[in-house]
Design an enzyme around this catalytic site. Structure first.
Site, PDB file in Angstrom:
ATOM      1  N   GLY A 183       0.823  -1.204   0.000  1.00 40.58           N
ATOM      2  CA  GLY A 183       0.000   0.000   0.000  1.00 40.58           C
ATOM      3  C   GLY A 183       0.851   1.246   0.000  1.00 40.58           C
ATOM      4  N   GLY A 202       0.376   5.937   0.147  1.00 44.59           N
ATOM      5  CA  GLY A 202      -0.510   7.088   0.310  1.00 44.59           C
ATOM      6  C   GLY A 202       0.301   8.344   0.492  1.00 44.59           C
ATOM      7  N   GLY A 225       3.463   7.871   2.713  1.00 48.54           N
ATOM      8  CA  GLY A 225       4.585   7.057   2.305  1.00 48.54           C
ATOM      9  C   GLY A 225       4.146   5.692   1.821  1.00 48.54           C
ATOM     10  CB  VAL A 264       1.973   0.055   3.943  1.00 51.59           C
ATOM     11  CG1 VAL A 264       1.781  -1.082   4.948  1.00 51.59           C
ATOM     12  CG2 VAL A 264       1.435   1.356   4.525  1.00 51.59           C
ATOM     13  CG  ASP A 300      -8.444  10.467   9.140  1.00 49.37           C
ATOM     14  OD1 ASP A 300      -9.501  10.795   8.567  1.00 49.37           O
ATOM     15  OD2 ASP A 300      -7.412  10.139   8.533  1.00 49.37           O
TER      16      ASP A 300
END
Length: 1010
Positions: free
Chosen positions: A696, A698, A701, A703, A822
């Protein structure tokens, strides 16, 4: 008499015949024209299926249900709740005699349809509940005959034109639930002398102050500005509004006193002034004898209840809670024949209660908690068999409970804790068929516990009383009890095996009693148990090994007993453990050898540990001196061999180190800080951070999924090294480390360690096999497993409960409380069993005090999930997470994404529109997995999502309340019109939203969450 010539008679006859045929011809022409226009409207709306009867062969359009005719011509067009998504046709006013247009409850887009201004005869215009945008045109003044104008629940913004003040015939003006953000022209509204209904509710961005001129509206009957930004004082001359029947100025910022003329209005029946900043006393003179509802709760009002309130024979609801009222309750209040709800919670009332309460009226809610009342409870509170809620905790009431409560089958909540009651519980009360919350703690009640308890009781709290005898064998029948709290009594005997048969039990507190014997060996049926406290008893024997199989246990206290033997395998998820002051022996389990448990094992002389952090003897240092001496020679020989071997290794090591120094120079700068016991090093992590292990990415950064030990994986989040974003990313990194390193919960992702050097930052978490919730819920999961596993309703409800557990822990069990900021489906991770864990704490903040607002420097979050007060004011408390969680509940039940709609709307707005329409909830649910057996449960969870996404924070339940409702729903309790939610006081939420039906019907009332 004059006789006309025959020729003149013939001419006159010819004229009338010609006129007749001319009129007939014109009528036929108009009929054909109107029929043609209606078919043209249908075509413009793209031939919707609900207008199939509008066709060329059916010319009797006056019989169409959507059409109203007067003298054969179209005067009314009604297309309500028809899912229209097209704009209003520009030729609609070609229907020249149109006076009535109702297009409400649709999805009509675009700006205000200016072509309507050509409808010069228009008297009735309803465009409410549509997707209009932009401003209301100034030219609206051209509709001079308009009597009814409803633009509520649209997206009109900006200013409200002052030209509305020129619509002198206007009787109804509805402007609630819009996005107005400019000043309101009250000075011209005061000139609408014929106005009878005015609603400007839920416009929080609109600065409002009531002018004196408003009181010129002598015909105004309904005046509603609820949940807006109303400031200033209520005009003193409001008593001039002689026609006023309903006044709702609740949930605003009003200050000052209640005008003396208000309660002199003889037509007044409903007053909502709750949730403001009003002060002073209630006017003593009352002539408004038609009053049925008075809600003055949540203000700073003081003084006594006026004696004149005793004259209000039609009064059914009196809410005065959360003020500074004092004195005694007038005897006349108890004699009001229509009174059903009496709520004076959290004031400074004192004295004895009038004995007439319940005798003269069908009392349903009696809420007097947190005052200074003394004496006995009135005997006849349930005289008419309607009492549902009896809440009197935190007073100085004494004596026995009224005997009549033993026959009160309607009772749902009994909260009499923290008083001075004594004697025995009325026999029938134990078995009241609808009773859910039984809270009588901190009194002086005595007697034995009953063999049979009402099957509906969920919360059973009898702690801090004088009950005696054993726990009855009949406890096995208490199958719906979730919390059994009996701390600090005189209970004796052993803990019966039958107690382990309660499958729903989450909290068992039997501490500070005189219980004896050993614990039952088989306690695995306590699969829901979260807290177990048996401290300060006389229990003996070994701690049963089956305690290690309690999947939900997070707190265990067996201290100050006589347990012996070794400590069995205890779940590592336990965050609160106390086994001190027993006779335990052996070694403390390695998982608990850290400073977090330094008080958990004290006063057990036979225990040892491998670390001095627990203040216990160190294991291996208790051997006899003679034993050491007898083996000194063997130890010396072994030591010499070891030293020789180490010297050889040292020489080899120095050579290898010099050789590899350059290659490992960068790695040596890495710093690892661990928060759990680790089975890997930083080099194990760094060597596996390859491109093929990326799962992943985003704005933060990348994952990685990194294998460790060849058996398991960890997830590594590497913060991107972007110089422009570095300060913001570092702040997020440190916030996440600070919070996750200090909290432990099974529904919060576990932070194992952090690794950093001068250039990079990495967080290492437990790896969760099923990734994030959004990938499953919204078909974003491309893996093969996603095609074989359906996220059905039981799994969705399980996920919701897991998230709620995590948030409840953050809000209510952490000190100070933690707000995530969030919460969204992409930040909810799922393990192999679809258990949910809250993740990504980069925006999380600790609050100074529970429930108080903290101000952020900026608004950061995700569209569709952010609470309105956070967006508008940058202020936060726990309720912004409740809002976000409510959005997730709406996603779980409807299957739609949070940003469902366009850039101006969201899933919350879509859902609330259906709430206000009164839609059938079954039509809103996710069609892919709806099953008849789940419908009631899903409808309830949808409504819970609605409650959580209320505009005002004060109208949302807490996460404790939400969690309790979810757990009860999972266990088959479909919470409904009566308050059957257990410990938490959410009666008004449930009552006002009628959660027992599949059709939403929100009552226009204050959402009250004491």
């Amino acid at each position: 008499m004059t006789i006309l010539p025959t020729s003149h008679i013939k001419i006159s006859l010819y004229f009338h015949v010609a006129t007749f045929f001319l009129i007939l011809s014109l009528a036929n022409s108009q009929s054909q024209q109107e029929h043609s226009i209606l078919l043209k409207i249908k075509l413009h709306l793209q031939n919707p299926s609900f207008l199939t009867h509008w066709n060329s062969s059916n010319t009797s359009y006056c019989s169409w249900p959507e059409i109203t005719c007067t003298t054969g011509s179209v005067t009314g067009l009604t297309l309500v709740n028809s899912s229209i998504t097209q704009t209003i046709p520009s030729f609609i006013c070609d229907l020249q005699n149109l006076t009535h247009v109702d297009l409400s409850y649709n999805l009509i887009p675009g700006e205000f349809p200016k072509d309507l201004f050509k409808c010069s005869n228009l008297e009735y215009l309803d465009l409410s509940f549509n997707n209009f945008v932009g401003k209301i045109p100034y030219d609206i003044q051209s509709l001079v005959h308009l009597q009814y104008l409803n633009l509520s629940s649209t997206n009109f913004d900006g200013e409200i034109p002052s030209s509305i003040g020129k619509l002198k015939d206007l009787r109804f003006l509805g402007l609630k639930y819009c996005s107005f953000n400019d000043t309101f022209p009250f000075e011209v509204i005061g000139d609408l002398f014929n106005l009878e209904f005015f609603d400007l509710s839920s416009n929080p961005l609109l600065p409002l102050k009531l002018p004196l001129s408003l009181t010129k509206l002598k015909k105004l009957k309904f005046f509603i500005i609820h949940a807006s930004n109303l400031v200033g004082e209520i005009p003193e001359n409001i008593g001039d509004m002689v026609a006023l029947e309903k006044l709702d100025l609740s949930e605003n910022n009003l200050t000052g006193k209640i005008p003396s003329g208000l309660f002199m209005l003889k037509n007044l029946s409903i007053v909502y002034l709750n949730s403001n900043n009003l002060s002073g006393e209630i006017p003593s003179s009352v002539e408004a004898l038609n009053l049925t509802t008075i809600d003055l709760a949540r203000n700073s009002l003081s003084g006594k209840i006026p004696n004149d309130f005793g004259k209000l024979q039609k009064l059914s609801v009196l809410h005065l809670h959360m003020n500074n009222f004092s004195g005694e309750i007038p005897e006349s209040i108890a004699r009001l024949e229509s009174l059903t709800e009496f709520n004076v919670f959290m004031n400074k009332f004192s004295g004895t209660l009038p004995m007439g309460f319940g005798l003269f009226s069908k009392l349903e809610f009696f809420h007097i908690a947190v005052n200074s009342f003394n004496g006995k409870l009135p005997e006849n509170l349930c005289y008419h068999g309607k009492l549902q809620n009896l809440t009197v905790y935190e007073n100085s009431l004494s004596g026995e409970l009224p005997k009549s409560l033993g026959n009160c089958s309607s009772l749902v909540e009994l909260k009499v804790d923290k008083n001075h009651f004594s004697g025995q519980i009325p026999n029938g009360l134990w078995r009241a068929e609808n009773l859910v919350s039984f809270m009588i703690s901190h009194n002086k009640f005595n007697g034995e516990l009953p063999q049979n308890l009402s099957s509906s009781i969920s919360l059973f709290d009898i702690s801090y009383n004088q009950f005696y005898g054993g726990i009855p064998i009949g406890v096995a029948s208490w199958t719906n009890v979730v919390k059994f709290i009996a701390s600090k009594n005189n209970l004796n005997g052993s803990i019966p095996q039958e107690l382990t048969a309660l499958p729903n039990l989450e909290r068992l507190l039997l501490d500070q009693n005189q219980l004896k014997g050993s614990l039952p060996n088989d306690i695995v049926s306590w699969k829901s148990l979260v807290i177990l406290n048996l401290s300060q008893n006389q229990l003996i024997g070994e701690i049963p090994s089956s305690i290690g199989h309690l999947a939900s246990l997070s707190a265990l206290d067996l201290s100050e007993n006589q347990f012996s033997g070794e400590i069995p395998s205890i779940p590592t998820r336990i965050t609160d453990l106390n086994l001190s002051s027993n006779y335990l022996t052996g070694k403390v389990p390695s998982d608990f050898e850290n400073s977090a448990f330094d008080r958990s094992f004290l006063n057990n002389s036979g225990l040892c540990a491998d670390t001095p952090k627990l203040s216990l003897s160190l294991c291996g240092f208790g051997l006899e001196k003679s034993t050491k001496t007898s083996h000194w020679s063997i130890g010396l020989i072994i030591s010499l061999i070891v030293v020789t071997f180490l010297l050889a290794l040292f020489a080899s090591f120095m050579i290898i180190k010099l050789y590899k120094k350059r290659n490992h120079e960068s790695e040596s700068s890495w710093k690892l800080i661990s928060f759990q016991r680790l089975s890997f090093t930083e080099l194990d992590i760094l060597s596996s951070m390859t491109e093929q292990n990326i799962i992943g990415s985003g704005g933060f950064g990348t994952v990685y999924r990194v294998p460790v030990n060849g058996l398991t994986y960890v997830a590594v989040k590497k913060i991107m090294s972007n110089r422009k974003l570095r300060q913001k990313l570092e702040t997020s990194f440190h916030a996440e480390v600070k919070i996750l390193s200090n909290i432990r919960h099974r529904n919060i992702v576990k932070l194992l360690c952090c690794i950093s050097n001068e250039d990079s930052m990495m967080l290492v978490y437990e790896y969760l096999e099923h990734s994030s919730l959004d990938k499953w819920l919204h078909n974003k999961n491309k893996s093969g497993s996603a095609r074989h596993v359906v996220l059905d309703w039981p799994k969705r409800l399980q996920i919701a409960i897991g998230i709620a557990h995590g948030l409840c822990y953050m809000h209510h069990d952490c000190s100070p409380p933690i707000v995530h900021r969030d919460i969204k489906t992409s930040n909810i991770l799922l393990d192999s069993q679809f258990n949910a864990k809250v993740a990504d704490f980069g925006l999380a903040r600790s609050l100074m005090k529970p429930e108080e607002f903290n101000t952020m420097s900026a608004v950061i979050g995700s569209f569709g999930y952010m609470a309105p007060e956070y967006v508008q004011t940058t202020k936060i408390n726990e309720k912004i997470d409740v809002f976000s969680f409510g959005v997730i509940l709406l996603e779980l039940t409807t299957g739609k994404e949070a940003n469902y709609g366009d850039e101006h709307s969201s899933l919350v707005e879509w859902s609330w529109r259906h709430v206000l329409v009164g839609s059938n909830i079954e039509d809103l649910l996710d069609k892919d997995f709806v099953e008849p057996s789940c419908l009631d449960e899903m409808c309830c969870i949808f409504k819970l999502g609605i409650m959580c996404t209320s505009t005002l924070p004060s109208s949302r339940p807490s996460m404790k309340e939400v969690l309790h409702l979810l757990v009860r729903s999972e266990r088959g309790f479909v919470f409904g019109g009566r308050n059957d939610v257990g410990e938490y006081d959410v009666v008004p939420f449930l009552k006002n939203s009628k959660l027992n039906s599949r059709r939403i019907d929100i009552v226009d009332s204050d959402s009250d969450s004491d």
